[in-house]
Design a protein around this motif. Structure first.
Motif, short mmCIF file in Angstrom:
data_model
loop_
_atom_site.label_atom_id
_atom_site.label_comp_id
_atom_site.label_asym_id
_atom_site.label_seq_id
_atom_site.Cartn_x
_atom_site.Cartn_y
_atom_site.Cartn_z
N GLU A 73 1.24 -1.29 0.03
CA GLU A 73 -0.04 0.16 0.44
C GLU A 73 1.13 1.38 -0.06
N ILE A 74 0.59 2.17 -1.12
CA ILE A 74 1.19 3.57 -0.86
C ILE A 74 0.22 4.41 -0.65
N ASP A 75 0.62 5.09 0.77
CA ASP A 75 -0.16 5.71 1.89
C ASP A 75 -0.70 7.07 0.73
N GLN A 76 0.38 7.81 0.34
CA GLN A 76 0.40 9.19 0.06
C GLN A 76 0.08 9.70 -1.23
N ALA A 77 -0.10 8.03 -1.97
CA ALA A 77 -1.50 8.26 -3.64
C ALA A 77 -2.20 7.36 -3.43
N ALA A 78 -2.55 6.94 -2.32
CA ALA A 78 -3.85 5.98 -2.37
C ALA A 78 -3.66 5.02 -3.25
N MET A 79 -2.90 4.57 -3.32
CA MET A 79 -2.25 3.26 -4.14
C MET A 79 -2.08 2.20 -3.67
N SER A 80 -2.13 0.50 -4.64
CA SER A 80 -1.82 -0.73 -3.86
C SER A 80 -0.93 -1.26 -5.02
N VAL A 81 -0.14 -1.67 -4.79
CA VAL A 81 1.23 -2.35 -6.30
C VAL A 81 0.32 -3.52 -5.37
N TRP A 82 0.60 -5.05 -6.33
CA TRP A 82 0.37 -6.04 -5.93
C TRP A 82 1.37 -7.25 -6.45
N VAL A 83 1.68 -8.39 -6.77
CA VAL A 83 1.95 -9.25 -7.12
C VAL A 83 1.94 -10.75 -7.02
N LYS A 84 1.26 -11.81 -7.40
CA LYS A 84 0.26 -12.61 -7.35
C LYS A 84 0.66 -13.86 -7.98
N TYR A 85 0.70 -15.22 -7.17
CA TYR A 85 0.53 -16.09 -8.16
C TYR A 85 -0.66 -16.92 -7.62
N ARG A 86 -1.01 -17.71 -8.78
CA ARG A 86 -2.16 -18.79 -8.39
C ARG A 86 -1.94 -20.22 -8.94
N HIS A 87 -2.38 -21.18 -8.65
CA HIS A 87 -2.10 -22.39 -9.47
C HIS A 87 -3.50 -23.15 -9.79
N PHE A 88 -4.07 -23.51 -10.70
CA PHE A 88 -5.54 -23.79 -10.86
C PHE A 88 -4.46 -25.70 -11.60
N GLU A 89 -5.61 -26.42 -10.70
CA GLU A 89 -5.38 -27.50 -11.38
C GLU A 89 -7.19 -28.52 -11.52
N GLY A 90 -7.99 -29.26 -12.45
CA GLY A 90 -9.16 -29.48 -12.46
C GLY A 90 -9.85 -31.23 -13.09
N ASP A 91 -10.84 -31.35 -13.12
CA ASP A 91 -11.28 -32.60 -13.28
C ASP A 91 -12.72 -32.75 -13.92
N ALA A 92 -13.02 -33.62 -14.79
CA ALA A 92 -14.57 -33.25 -14.73
C ALA A 92 -15.07 -34.97 -15.67
N SER A 93 -15.58 -35.57 -14.92
CA SER A 93 -16.46 -36.03 -15.51
C SER A 93 -17.75 -36.33 -16.31
N ALA A 94 -18.02 -37.07 -17.25
CA ALA A 94 -18.29 -36.92 -18.40
C ALA A 94 -19.16 -38.40 -19.17
N THR A 95 -20.35 -37.94 -19.43
CA THR A 95 -20.94 -39.72 -20.13
C THR A 95 -19.99 -39.93 -21.12
N GLY A 96 -19.80 -41.36 -20.63
CA GLY A 96 -19.17 -42.42 -22.30
C GLY A 96 -17.35 -41.76 -22.47
N PHE A 97 -17.36 -41.43 -20.87
CA PHE A 97 -15.84 -40.23 -21.63
C PHE A 97 -15.02 -40.51 -20.02
N GLY A 98 -15.71 -40.82 -18.68
CA GLY A 98 -15.61 -40.84 -17.74
C GLY A 98 -14.52 -39.89 -16.65
N SER A 99 -13.32 -40.13 -16.66
CA SER A 99 -13.28 -38.61 -15.39
C SER A 99 -12.19 -38.27 -16.83
N VAL A 100 -12.20 -36.94 -16.51
CA VAL A 100 -10.97 -36.33 -17.24
C VAL A 100 -9.77 -35.51 -16.61
#
Length: 152
Positions: free
Chosen positions: A109-136
């Motif tokens: 946070e930079i109070d004098q400028a009423a400002m915030s700067v940031w850096v972030k990291y995110r990791h995504f993982e997922g799967d789906a189940s579909a009729t006739g295909f099983g889990s992917v």
């Protein structure tokens, strides 16, 4: 086609130490009344998610507070009713989906400028189940992003 979403969240901070926690839970309700499908021919699952973010907010620099945080989120059956409907009418028929997200970040946070700067990291993982295909399992995704916000 009717979809609604309900969410609740809470934030707690111990001001003496700067330790804080935020949590949220949400539920998506899906209902269908489609004239071109027989009753009961299609039923989308109701989706739900939960999210937790915790960190430390401390004034280490004259600029303003520095915030360090970690986060985790889980999304179950949050594919979206229209995409899910189209997929079940013409495609393989998605039965369920799951996605997990975790990461962390740094905000200055930079109070004098009423400002915030940031850096972030995110990791995504997922799967789906579909009729006739099983889990992917989907390819995992790692994302690093940075930005700034000026309040005026």
């Amino acid at each position: 086609l009717d979809s609604s979403y309900w969410q609740v969240g809470a934030y707690v901070e111990h001001t003496a130490t700067g330790i804080w926690v935020y949590g949220a839970y949400g539920k998506e309700r899906n209902e269908y009344d489609l004239f071109f499908l027989p009753p009961g021919a299609y039923a989308a699952p109701d989706g739900r998610h939960w999210y937790v973010k915790a960190g430390l907010r401390e004034r280490w620099l004259r600029l303003g507070h520095t915030v360090l945080y970690g986060e985790y989120a889980r999304y179950d059956d949050m594919l979206g009713p229209i995409v899910n409907l189209i997929d079940n009418i013409i495609g393989p028929g998605v039965v369920s989906t799951e996605m997990s997200v975790y990461g962390g970040g740094l905000v200055q946070e930079i109070d004098q400028a009423a400002m915030s700067v940031w850096v972030k990291y995110r990791h995504f993982e997922g799967d789906a189940s579909a009729t006739g295909f099983g889990s992917v399992s989907f390819d995992e995704l790692d994302m690093i992003s940075a930005g700034a916000l000026i309040n005026f």
